[in-house]
Design a protein around this motif. Structure first.
Motif, PDB file in Angstrom:
ATOM      1  N   HIS A  42     -10.361  67.776   6.713  1.00 21.06           N
ATOM      2  CA  HIS A  42      -9.454  68.090   5.608  1.00 21.06           C
ATOM      3  C   HIS A  42      -9.102  66.850   4.804  1.00 21.06           C
ATOM      4  CE1 HIS A  42      -7.991  71.785   8.103  1.00 21.06           C
ATOM      5  NE2 HIS A  42      -9.135  72.020   7.462  1.00 21.06           N
ATOM      6  N   SER A  45     -11.256  66.879   1.799  1.00 19.98           N
ATOM      7  CA  SER A  45     -10.739  67.828   0.808  1.00 19.98           C
ATOM      8  C   SER A  45      -9.471  67.307   0.146  1.00 19.98           C
ATOM      9  CB  SER A  45     -10.448  69.178   1.478  1.00 19.98           C
ATOM     10  OG  SER A  45     -11.600  69.701   2.091  1.00 19.98           O
ATOM     11  N   ALA A 217     -24.500  70.391  -1.971  1.00 19.34           N
ATOM     12  CA  ALA A 217     -24.885  71.399  -0.989  1.00 19.34           C
ATOM     13  C   ALA A 217     -25.776  70.774   0.076  1.00 19.34           C
ATOM     14  CB  ALA A 217     -25.614  72.558  -1.685  1.00 19.34           C
ATOM     15  N   TYR A 221     -24.627  67.763   4.256  1.00 16.92           N
ATOM     16  CA  TYR A 221     -25.256  68.047   5.548  1.00 16.92           C
ATOM     17  C   TYR A 221     -26.479  67.170   5.784  1.00 16.92           C
ATOM     18  CZ  TYR A 221     -22.111  71.874   4.896  1.00 16.92           C
ATOM     19  OH  TYR A 221     -20.957  72.593   4.654  1.00 16.92           O
ATOM     20  N   ALA A 337     -16.845  70.176  -3.634  1.00 13.41           N
ATOM     21  CA  ALA A 337     -16.261  71.140  -2.693  1.00 13.41           C
ATOM     22  C   ALA A 337     -17.064  72.434  -2.643  1.00 13.41           C
ATOM     23  CB  ALA A 337     -14.813  71.420  -3.093  1.00 13.41           C
ATOM     24  N   GLY A 338     -17.429  72.945  -3.825  1.00 14.07           N
ATOM     25  CA  GLY A 338     -18.158  74.223  -3.877  1.00 14.07           C
ATOM     26  C   GLY A 338     -19.541  74.131  -3.289  1.00 14.07           C
ATOM     27  N   ALA A 340     -20.630  71.924  -1.015  1.00 14.57           N
ATOM     28  CA  ALA A 340     -20.524  71.755   0.431  1.00 14.57           C
ATOM     29  C   ALA A 340     -20.176  73.080   1.110  1.00 14.57           C
ATOM     30  CB  ALA A 340     -19.462  70.703   0.754  1.00 14.57           C
ATOM     31  N   TRP A 341     -19.280  73.862   0.479  1.00 11.95           N
ATOM     32  CA  TRP A 341     -18.910  75.165   1.057  1.00 11.95           C
ATOM     33  C   TRP A 341     -20.107  76.106   1.080  1.00 11.95           C
ATOM     34  CZ3 TRP A 341     -19.171  80.040  -1.115  1.00 11.95           C
ATOM     35  CH2 TRP A 341     -18.600  81.061  -0.344  1.00 11.95           C
ATOM     36  N   ALA A 342     -20.857  76.181  -0.025  1.00  4.66           N
ATOM     37  CA  ALA A 342     -22.000  77.097  -0.105  1.00  4.66           C
ATOM     38  C   ALA A 342     -23.089  76.707   0.883  1.00  4.66           C
ATOM     39  CB  ALA A 342     -22.553  77.107  -1.529  1.00  4.66           C
ATOM     40  N   GLY A 344     -22.641  75.006   3.680  1.00  3.03           N
ATOM     41  CA  GLY A 344     -22.118  75.290   5.018  1.00  3.03           C
ATOM     42  C   GLY A 344     -22.142  76.772   5.349  1.00  3.03           C
ATOM     43  N   ALA A 345     -21.890  77.610   4.343  1.00  2.00           N
ATOM     44  CA  ALA A 345     -21.923  79.065   4.564  1.00  2.00           C
ATOM     45  C   ALA A 345     -23.324  79.512   4.957  1.00  2.00           C
ATOM     46  CB  ALA A 345     -21.461  79.794   3.313  1.00  2.00           C
TER      47      ALA A 345
END
Length: 437
Positions: A42, A45, A217, A221, A337-338, A340-342, A344-345
């Motif tokens: 966090h 973030s 993205a 990772y 943020a977006g 990395a989230w996508a 990770g999803a």
């Protein structure tokens, strides 16, 4: 290039180091503060939130402050935020320190880009902006790996103490090397907000959100891909990240002159190359040496998009570019943020460690589509040649050079000759700046 660009690059080096170093220090922070690594995540973030909130807020608050003084105030705030992080007694205080350190990020780069462009001739503005961004790329080659090693051996607090020292060096360099840059007396918050609302500016910001999300993205990772797919050990992760940083530096060096020559074609070309590199990485990641080459290429074409995107929103905001320029860095952090989230999803869904490459390619395709639509709607036909420049032009297209008594050279060499700024008293009405198309 003016020495003032060196001061801006040193500042960018410090900002880039503190932005990315947390990713390598999460295990140490988690162990020291008694929390888990995902919870410590966090902190990444928290910095991004600071950037997204601080870019428009601090830019608006500083719209009437002289540019050099505002840059100094932002770098002081950055230094205080890092010092607060180093001295944080607990996790909550560290979160607050990271937010504080992130607040000036977007405003500094936004304002710094405008100042950098105004220090040089019209045909070298993109190169000047790219020079400032070189500090950010060098941070990924030298600053982040060195700061990570320092944190691993002397503790994570030592890292933020060193970054605080870099902040102080940057403050001194800005104070010594950056000339006085007057504020346009006609400019105000209302004008900046109206410029931000122009369709071409909004489309440029949307391009940044989706186009650059493709980079993050995968970048988020890359360490896991290095160990889980490429087959390298943990000690190699720092080398792979440094290779990505090398590519970023090469991309920044190439982006400046290319953007000066043809803005939109450079943007289209870099986004297209990014899509192809992301798709290629899906396959080359299984061959170690090819994977390393592709990492360099990804860094290069990914960062090559930043200068044309920065210049695009500044140019389309015309004579009120500061808020739009700063908001572009909010867009980059939303992309961070977006993306990395996508990515990770996709991994969480069981699609494997290589799935973020295709997710990133898809996001970048959306960004490329938005850029293409914006180009079709643009009055200059999408070539970029008709875009207004950050520095207002005179009736000849070049504009007179004026002597600014307040803008003294860095070594006491007297007044600096420069292009006039809007509202300069030295510029007569017959040579009033044109807005451009």
């Amino acid at each position: 290039m003016p020495l003032a660009l060196l001061a801006l690059a040193v500042s960018a080096f410090g900002i880039g180091t503190t932005e990315f170093v947390m990713m390598g220090l999460l295990p140490q922070v988690a162990d020291d503060l008694g929390t888990s690594v995902p919870t410590a995540g966090h902190l990444v973030s928290a910095y991004a939130i600071g950037v997204v909130v601080g870019a428009p807020l601090l830019t608006a608050l500083g719209s009437r402050i002289p540019r050099k003084r505002m840059l100094l105030l932002l770098m002081v705030l950055f230094t205080v935020g890092n010092l607060a992080s180093a001295l944080a007694p607990g996790f909550g205080w560290l979160i607050a320190g990271r937010v504080l350190a992130g607040l000036p990020h977007g405003a500094f780069f936004g304002l710094g880009a405008v100042v950098a462009a105004r220090l040089v001739r019209e045909d070298r503005q993109a190169r000047a902006v790219a020079t400032m961004f070189l500090g950010l790329t060098v941070a990924n080659i030298l600053g982040v790996p060195a700061a990570t090693l320092l944190g691993q051996h002397l503790g994570w607090r030592a890292t933020f103490l060193v970054v605080s020292v870099i902040g102080l060096v940057a403050v001194a360099a800005l104070a010594r090397l950056v000339p006085h840059v007057p504020v346009d007396g006609r400019q105000g918050l209302g004008r900046e907000v109206r410029a931000l609302g122009r369709p071409q500016v909004l489309l440029g910001l949307l391009t940044a959100v989706f186009g650059f999300a493709g980079v993050f993205a995968v970048y988020a990772y890359l360490a896991s891909m290095t160990t889980e797919v490429m087959g390298f050990g943990d000690s190699t992760v720092t080398i792979v990240l440094a290779l990505f940083g090398l590519g970023m530096t090469g991309g920044a060096l190439a982006a400046g002159p290319l953007t000066d020559r043809a803005l939109r074609p450079t943007l289209y070309g870099s986004l297209t190359a990014l899509v192809l590199a992301l798709v290629a990485f899906r396959f080359t990641v299984h061959v170690p040496w090819l994977a390393l080459v592709t990492v360099v290429v990804l860094g290069a074409v990914g960062f090559m998009t930043t200068t044309p995107l920065q210049m695009l929103v500044m140019n389309k905001a015309k004579d009120a570019p500061t808020l739009a320029s700063a908001s572009n860095h909010s867009a980059f952090n939303l992309a961070n943020a977006g993306g990395a989230w996508a990515g990770g999803a996709a991994v969480a869904a069981g699609w494997g460690w290589t799935s973020p490459t295709l997710v990133g390619a898809g996001l970048t395709v959306v960004g490329l589509a938005v850029a293409a639509v914006a180009g079709l709607l643009d009055r200059d036909g999408g070539t970029g040649k008709g875009s207004s420049r950050v520095v207002a032009q005179g009736s000849t297209g070049q504009g007179p050079v004026v002597q600014d008594p307040a803008a003294r050279g860095p070594v006491g060499q007297g007044p600096v000759a420069r292009r006039p700024f809007p509202g300069d008293p030295q510029v007569s009405s017959s040579a009033s700046p044109a807005s451009g198309s």
